[in-house]
Write a protein that holds these residues in place. Structure first.
Motif, PDB file in Angstrom:
ATOM      1  N   LEU A  31       0.805  -1.212   0.000  1.00  0.00           N
ATOM      2  CA  LEU A  31       0.000   0.000   0.000  1.00  0.00           C
ATOM      3  C   LEU A  31       0.840   1.265   0.000  1.00  0.00           C
ATOM      4  O   LEU A  31       0.302   2.364   0.103  1.00  0.00           O
ATOM      5  CB  LEU A  31      -0.958  -0.005   1.194  1.00  0.00           C
ATOM      6  N   GLY A  32       2.158   1.104  -0.118  1.00  0.00           N
ATOM      7  CA  GLY A  32       2.998   2.287  -0.253  1.00  0.00           C
ATOM      8  C   GLY A  32       2.636   3.095  -1.484  1.00  0.00           C
ATOM      9  O   GLY A  32       2.826   4.312  -1.527  1.00  0.00           O
ATOM     10  N   LEU A  33       2.083   2.427  -2.499  1.00  0.00           N
ATOM     11  CA  LEU A  33       1.698   3.134  -3.713  1.00  0.00           C
ATOM     12  C   LEU A  33       0.573   4.126  -3.457  1.00  0.00           C
ATOM     13  O   LEU A  33       0.347   5.033  -4.259  1.00  0.00           O
ATOM     14  CB  LEU A  33       1.269   2.162  -4.810  1.00  0.00           C
ATOM     15  N   LEU A  34      -0.132   4.013  -2.329  1.00  0.00           N
ATOM     16  CA  LEU A  34      -1.197   4.953  -2.017  1.00  0.00           C
ATOM     17  C   LEU A  34      -0.679   6.281  -1.475  1.00  0.00           C
ATOM     18  O   LEU A  34      -1.383   7.283  -1.504  1.00  0.00           O
ATOM     19  CB  LEU A  34      -2.150   4.342  -0.978  1.00  0.00           C
ATOM     20  N   SER A  35       0.554   6.291  -0.967  1.00  0.00           N
ATOM     21  CA  SER A  35       1.044   7.471  -0.254  1.00  0.00           C
ATOM     22  C   SER A  35       1.098   8.705  -1.146  1.00  0.00           C
ATOM     23  O   SER A  35       0.490   9.739  -0.841  1.00  0.00           O
ATOM     24  CB  SER A  35       2.425   7.195   0.343  1.00  0.00           C
ATOM     25  N   THR A 145       9.204   2.857 -10.806  1.00  0.00           N
ATOM     26  CA  THR A 145       7.966   3.352 -10.208  1.00  0.00           C
ATOM     27  C   THR A 145       8.171   3.740  -8.751  1.00  0.00           C
ATOM     28  O   THR A 145       7.516   4.650  -8.250  1.00  0.00           O
ATOM     29  CB  THR A 145       6.841   2.309 -10.316  1.00  0.00           C
ATOM     30  N   SER A 146       9.094   3.080  -8.080  1.00  0.00           N
ATOM     31  CA  SER A 146       9.401   3.458  -6.699  1.00  0.00           C
ATOM     32  C   SER A 146      10.095   4.802  -6.658  1.00  0.00           C
ATOM     33  O   SER A 146       9.828   5.633  -5.780  1.00  0.00           O
ATOM     34  CB  SER A 146      10.280   2.387  -6.041  1.00  0.00           C
ATOM     35  N   GLY A 153       5.478  -1.424  -5.193  1.00  0.00           N
ATOM     36  CA  GLY A 153       4.759  -2.606  -4.721  1.00  0.00           C
ATOM     37  C   GLY A 153       4.118  -3.437  -5.816  1.00  0.00           C
ATOM     38  O   GLY A 153       4.298  -4.655  -5.860  1.00  0.00           O
ATOM     39  N   PRO A 154       3.339  -2.826  -6.726  1.00  0.00           N
ATOM     40  CA  PRO A 154       2.684  -3.624  -7.770  1.00  0.00           C
ATOM     41  C   PRO A 154       3.643  -4.435  -8.633  1.00  0.00           C
ATOM     42  O   PRO A 154       3.436  -5.642  -8.806  1.00  0.00           O
ATOM     43  CB  PRO A 154       1.928  -2.562  -8.586  1.00  0.00           C
ATOM     44  N   PRO A 155       4.732  -3.851  -9.188  1.00  0.00           N
ATOM     45  CA  PRO A 155       5.651  -4.690  -9.968  1.00  0.00           C
ATOM     46  C   PRO A 155       6.266  -5.821  -9.143  1.00  0.00           C
ATOM     47  O   PRO A 155       6.439  -6.935  -9.656  1.00  0.00           O
ATOM     48  CB  PRO A 155       6.732  -3.696 -10.431  1.00  0.00           C
ATOM     49  N   ALA A 180      16.551  -1.642   0.809  1.00  0.00           N
ATOM     50  CA  ALA A 180      17.697  -1.402  -0.070  1.00  0.00           C
ATOM     51  C   ALA A 180      17.421  -0.264  -1.054  1.00  0.00           C
ATOM     52  O   ALA A 180      18.220   0.674  -1.195  1.00  0.00           O
ATOM     53  CB  ALA A 180      18.064  -2.677  -0.825  1.00  0.00           C
ATOM     54  N   ILE A 181      16.290  -0.312  -1.749  1.00  0.00           N
ATOM     55  CA  ILE A 181      16.077   0.675  -2.809  1.00  0.00           C
ATOM     56  C   ILE A 181      15.712   2.047  -2.250  1.00  0.00           C
ATOM     57  O   ILE A 181      16.044   3.069  -2.863  1.00  0.00           O
ATOM     58  CB  ILE A 181      15.034   0.199  -3.847  1.00  0.00           C
ATOM     59  N   ASN A 182      15.047   2.098  -1.095  1.00  0.00           N
ATOM     60  CA  ASN A 182      14.714   3.409  -0.539  1.00  0.00           C
ATOM     61  C   ASN A 182      15.966   4.176  -0.119  1.00  0.00           C
ATOM     62  O   ASN A 182      16.049   5.399  -0.297  1.00  0.00           O
ATOM     63  CB  ASN A 182      13.751   3.260   0.646  1.00  0.00           C
ATOM     64  N   TYR A 183      16.953   3.466   0.422  1.00  0.00           N
ATOM     65  CA  TYR A 183      18.182   4.150   0.810  1.00  0.00           C
ATOM     66  C   TYR A 183      19.019   4.525  -0.419  1.00  0.00           C
ATOM     67  O   TYR A 183      19.709   5.551  -0.416  1.00  0.00           O
ATOM     68  CB  TYR A 183      18.983   3.303   1.802  1.00  0.00           C
TER      69      TYR A 183
END
Length: 256
Positions: A31-35, A145-146, A153-155, A180-183
């Motif tokens: 649900l991070g895609l909702l933010s 997309t991130s 999340g979806p992919p 990993a990818i957020n940092y």
């Protein structure tokens, strides 16, 4: 300290941050895609993404504390190199992406993700295998997309869900992936000047909600019906996606 002072913004932002934490702590962070879509109803999607990223990074630390020994390392080995490539592509294209285009992109992601969920008819006994080609492809899409809107999340789900991993292993792998990818994203976001005093200040105001949301998610993972959670979530994703599509296409003068 400079930060957004509009109380209406926080009426949306507070539940959004808690929802992200609950999702990351107990339901693979999908649900991070909702933010960004929800916050984009109040501010630009670019500013929304910059405000949310530091909060996600703090949440990732708490998520690792809960799932530090739980991950499918083979899948991560397939996914992460592609994800870094996707982040690089997002960084290179950033200056060409308008706010309206990002809204349309987010809307399409939300709608396609939801419709794919409802339309998917996979035999109950079908189980896909981890693979380098599929993992690299979906990892790169998730990275892009991130980077654009924290909507990896979806992919990731398109790749991971058909493998039908144990629920806890699936969540743990997702926690490690997004940690990993957020940092990694912090570097290009900083280079693009997205961490203004107002954005950082607003992130700090919302930051205390991060551990609370993760804690609620870990508890919910054990107590709440995953089916009910996702039924509500998919409806929210679809409605938000539809609103963003309307706003983005209207801003691009593509609607009559």
């Amino acid at each position: 300290m400079t930060f957004i002072t509009d109380p209406v913004f926080y009426l949306i932002a507070v539940p959004v941050v808690l929802l992200i934490g609950i999702s990351k702590g107990g339901f693979a962070g999908s649900l991070g895609l909702l933010s960004v879509p929800l916050l984009s109803l109040m501010i630009s999607p670019i500013q929304a993404a910059a405000i949310v990223l530091p909060i996600l990074c703090v949440m990732d630390i708490f998520g690792l504390l809960a799932y530090r020994r739980t991950a499918d390392w083979r899948n991560l080995g397939y996914l992460l190199p592609g994800a870094v490539l996707g982040i690089l592509v997002g960084y290179l294209l950033f200056s060409y992406l308008s706010a309206d285009f990002i809204k349309v992109l987010l809307g399409v992601i939300c709608v396609v993700f939801t419709l794919n969920h409802y339309a998917r008819r996979v035999p109950a006994d079908h189980v896909a295998n981890a693979g380098l080609v599929r993992g690299s492809f979906w990892g790169s899409i998730a990275g892009f997309t991130s980077f654009v809107a924290h909507a990896g999340g979806p992919p990731l789900q398109f790749y991971m869900l058909p493998q039908k991993l144990d629920k806890t292993l699936y969540v743990g792998t997702s926690v490690w992936f997004f940690f990993a990818i957020n940092y990694v994203k912090l570097i290009p976001y900083g280079m693009l000047g997205q961490f203004s005093l107002e954005n950082i200040g607003t992130s700090l105001v919302l930051l205390p909600l991060a551990p609370l949301g993760i804690w609620m998610g870990v508890k919910a993972h054990k107590m709440v019906s995953e089916v009910l959670f996702y039924r509500i979530a998919y409806v929210l994703v679809l409605l938000t996606g539809g609103k963003l599509l309307w706003d983005g296409l209207s801003g691009m003068n593509l609607l009559f």
